[in-house]
Each structure stands twice: as C-alpha cells, then as structure tokens.
Design a protein around this motif. Structure first.
Motif, PDB file in Angstrom:
ATOM      1  N   LEU A 175      -6.749  -6.861  -3.907  1.00 27.24           N
ATOM      2  CA  LEU A 175      -6.145  -5.537  -4.097  1.00 27.24           C
ATOM      3  C   LEU A 175      -7.207  -4.458  -3.863  1.00 27.24           C
ATOM      4  N   PHE A 176      -8.381  -4.624  -4.439  1.00 31.36           N
ATOM      5  CA  PHE A 176      -9.437  -3.634  -4.246  1.00 31.36           C
ATOM      6  C   PHE A 176      -9.811  -3.511  -2.771  1.00 31.36           C
ATOM      7  N   GLU A 177      -9.882  -4.640  -2.083  1.00 32.10           N
ATOM      8  CA  GLU A 177     -10.186  -4.647  -0.646  1.00 32.10           C
ATOM      9  C   GLU A 177      -9.133  -3.848   0.126  1.00 32.10           C
ATOM     10  N   ALA A 178      -7.854  -4.052  -0.220  1.00 39.06           N
ATOM     11  CA  ALA A 178      -6.756  -3.336   0.440  1.00 39.06           C
ATOM     12  C   ALA A 178      -6.835  -1.834   0.141  1.00 39.06           C
ATOM     13  N   LEU A 179      -7.124  -1.481  -1.105  1.00 36.40           N
ATOM     14  CA  LEU A 179      -7.230  -0.073  -1.486  1.00 36.40           C
ATOM     15  C   LEU A 179      -8.345   0.623  -0.707  1.00 36.40           C
ATOM     16  N   LYS A 180      -9.492  -0.060  -0.554  1.00 29.93           N
ATOM     17  CA  LYS A 180     -10.632   0.512   0.165  1.00 29.93           C
ATOM     18  C   LYS A 180     -10.320   0.731   1.640  1.00 29.93           C
ATOM     19  N   SER A 181      -9.370  -0.024   2.183  1.00 29.30           N
ATOM     20  CA  SER A 181      -9.072   0.074   3.613  1.00 29.30           C
ATOM     21  C   SER A 181      -8.130   1.235   3.944  1.00 29.30           C
ATOM     22  N   ASP A 182      -7.605   1.894   2.926  1.00 32.56           N
ATOM     23  CA  ASP A 182      -6.634   2.973   3.124  1.00 32.56           C
ATOM     24  C   ASP A 182      -7.289   4.326   2.811  1.00 32.56           C
ATOM     25  N   ASP A 183      -7.442   5.177   3.830  1.00 31.70           N
ATOM     26  CA  ASP A 183      -8.137   6.458   3.654  1.00 31.70           C
ATOM     27  C   ASP A 183      -7.457   7.380   2.643  1.00 31.70           C
ATOM     28  N   ALA A 184      -6.124   7.412   2.649  1.00 28.00           N
ATOM     29  CA  ALA A 184      -5.397   8.279   1.711  1.00 28.00           C
ATOM     30  C   ALA A 184      -5.636   7.820   0.268  1.00 28.00           C
ATOM     31  N   ILE A 185      -5.648   6.507   0.063  1.00 27.27           N
ATOM     32  CA  ILE A 185      -5.891   5.979  -1.285  1.00 27.27           C
ATOM     33  C   ILE A 185      -7.337   6.232  -1.696  1.00 27.27           C
ATOM     34  N   LYS A 186      -8.271   6.054  -0.758  1.00 28.32           N
ATOM     35  CA  LYS A 186      -9.681   6.326  -1.077  1.00 28.32           C
ATOM     36  C   LYS A 186      -9.850   7.768  -1.546  1.00 28.32           C
ATOM     37  N   ALA A 187      -9.154   8.704  -0.897  1.00 28.09           N
ATOM     38  CA  ALA A 187      -9.231  10.114  -1.291  1.00 28.09           C
ATOM     39  C   ALA A 187      -8.650  10.324  -2.691  1.00 28.09           C
ATOM     40  N   LEU A 188      -7.574   9.603  -3.015  1.00 26.22           N
ATOM     41  CA  LEU A 188      -6.958   9.729  -4.337  1.00 26.22           C
ATOM     42  C   LEU A 188      -7.853   9.159  -5.440  1.00 26.22           C
ATOM     43  N   LEU A 189      -8.707   8.207  -5.093  1.00 29.02           N
ATOM     44  CA  LEU A 189      -9.581   7.579  -6.087  1.00 29.02           C
ATOM     45  C   LEU A 189     -10.840   8.398  -6.365  1.00 29.02           C
ATOM     46  N   GLU A 190     -11.150   9.349  -5.479  1.00 31.05           N
ATOM     47  CA  GLU A 190     -12.354  10.159  -5.654  1.00 31.05           C
ATOM     48  C   GLU A 190     -12.284  11.000  -6.917  1.00 31.05           C
ATOM     49  N   ASN A 191     -13.388  11.031  -7.659  1.00 25.61           N
ATOM     50  CA  ASN A 191     -13.513  11.831  -8.885  1.00 25.61           C
ATOM     51  C   ASN A 191     -12.456  11.495  -9.937  1.00 25.61           C
ATOM     52  N   ARG A 192     -11.979  10.270  -9.914  1.00 25.01           N
ATOM     53  CA  ARG A 192     -10.975   9.864 -10.895  1.00 25.01           C
ATOM     54  C   ARG A 192     -11.306   8.492 -11.463  1.00 25.01           C
ATOM     55  N   SER A 193     -10.821   8.269 -12.641  1.00 26.36           N
ATOM     56  CA  SER A 193     -10.904   6.961 -13.278  1.00 26.36           C
ATOM     57  C   SER A 193      -9.504   6.362 -13.220  1.00 26.36           C
ATOM     58  N   VAL A 194      -9.374   5.217 -12.554  1.00 29.93           N
ATOM     59  CA  VAL A 194      -8.059   4.607 -12.344  1.00 29.93           C
ATOM     60  C   VAL A 194      -8.092   3.177 -12.849  1.00 29.93           C
TER      61      VAL A 194
ATOM     62  N   LEU B 251       0.791  -1.237   0.000  1.00 33.33           N
ATOM     63  CA  LEU B 251       0.000   0.000   0.000  1.00 33.33           C
ATOM     64  C   LEU B 251       0.824   1.288   0.000  1.00 33.33           C
ATOM     65  N   PRO B 252       1.903   1.399   0.808  1.00 32.65           N
ATOM     66  CA  PRO B 252       2.666   2.662   0.764  1.00 32.65           C
ATOM     67  C   PRO B 252       3.223   2.980  -0.625  1.00 32.65           C
ATOM     68  N   VAL B 253       3.740   1.984  -1.318  1.00 35.16           N
ATOM     69  CA  VAL B 253       4.305   2.231  -2.651  1.00 35.16           C
ATOM     70  C   VAL B 253       3.186   2.453  -3.679  1.00 35.16           C
ATOM     71  N   ILE B 254       2.054   1.773  -3.519  1.00 36.64           N
ATOM     72  CA  ILE B 254       0.914   2.004  -4.411  1.00 36.64           C
ATOM     73  C   ILE B 254       0.391   3.423  -4.215  1.00 36.64           C
ATOM     74  N   ARG B 255       0.308   3.869  -2.962  1.00 32.40           N
ATOM     75  CA  ARG B 255      -0.157   5.231  -2.658  1.00 32.40           C
ATOM     76  C   ARG B 255       0.737   6.259  -3.359  1.00 32.40           C
ATOM     77  N   LEU B 256       2.043   6.090  -3.250  1.00 36.71           N
ATOM     78  CA  LEU B 256       3.001   7.003  -3.875  1.00 36.71           C
ATOM     79  C   LEU B 256       2.819   7.037  -5.395  1.00 36.71           C
ATOM     80  N   HIS B 257       2.723   5.858  -6.011  1.00 42.36           N
ATOM     81  CA  HIS B 257       2.569   5.794  -7.466  1.00 42.36           C
ATOM     82  C   HIS B 257       1.201   6.293  -7.918  1.00 42.36           C
ATOM     83  N   LEU B 258       0.190   6.115  -7.073  1.00 39.90           N
ATOM     84  CA  LEU B 258      -1.141   6.620  -7.395  1.00 39.90           C
ATOM     85  C   LEU B 258      -1.115   8.149  -7.461  1.00 39.90           C
ATOM     86  N   LYS B 259      -0.414   8.778  -6.521  1.00 41.52           N
ATOM     87  CA  LYS B 259      -0.272  10.247  -6.546  1.00 41.52           C
ATOM     88  C   LYS B 259       0.438  10.688  -7.810  1.00 41.52           C
TER      89      LYS B 259
END
Length: 113
Positions: free
Chosen positions: A73-92, A14-22
């Motif tokens: 992976l989707f379950e893990a992404l949903k459990s992370d608040d920072a990632i959830k915020a990054l997914l808002e209003n975006r198509s990923v 998750l930490p590295v996914i969060r960074l790359h998602l940004k």
C-alpha cells in the motif's frame, strides 16, 4: 517470499483512496475493501490482512516490515503524485481491520517538529 503481490490490487484502489484522503482533512474516512481482491493476490491465512500504516509528511513512522499488504500500500501511495501531495505536511494513519474496513485519519503535522 514473493514480493509486491498486493501492489496491483492497491493500485486499483488508488482513485478511491485519493478521494477519501482528500475528505479525511475534514473528518475521518472509511470504506470497505473487497476481500476477494486480496485473497486472489495472496493467501494470508490466519494472520489476516489487518495492519496500521502511520505516516508523517509522506514517510512511514511505524514498523510495517511484517506486513506485505501495508508495504505494498505504501509503495502504491508513493507512486501517485496527487496522493504524495496530499501526504505533505500531514500525519496520516491508514488502517485495515478484520472486517476489511479501511480507515483514514489525517491530522496536520506541526512545523515545529
């Protein structure tokens, strides 16, 4: 069928996914996953670990029911608040190919959908 066997593995990423998602807001991102992390969690054999996970505004838009790796992976992404915020209003779109390269492509979702 054993459920959620890849969830712990994804949570470690998750930490590295969060960074790359940004960073994916500016350009597509990709990084190599460690194949042994996934093989120790569960043997996918010939079916492999390849998948594509498409999300709009944090909701899955493609069928991932056949892929435990993608579901976890989707379950893990949903459990992370920072990632959830990054997914808002975006198509990923997150995909993993045969070479264990995870790719993240992000576009903005139109408010007029």
């Amino acid at each position: 069928m054993e459920e959620r066997k890849y969830l712990t593995t994804w949570k470690r990423y998750l930490p590295v996914i969060r960074l790359h998602l940004k960073k994916s807001l500016v350009e597509d991102q990709s990084f190599k996953l460690n194949i042994t992390d996934f093989e120790s969690a569960g043997d996918r054999g010939k079916s492999g670990y390849t998948f594509s996970l498409a999300m709009d505004n944090g909701k899955v838009t493609n069928n991932i029911s056949g892929s435990a790796v993608a579901r976890d992976l989707f379950e893990a992404l949903k459990s992370d608040d920072a990632i959830k915020a990054l997914l808002e209003n975006r198509s990923v779109k997150i995909s993993v190919g045969k070479t264990f390269l995870l790719t993240i492509k992000t576009t903005h979702v139109s408010a007029y959908k």
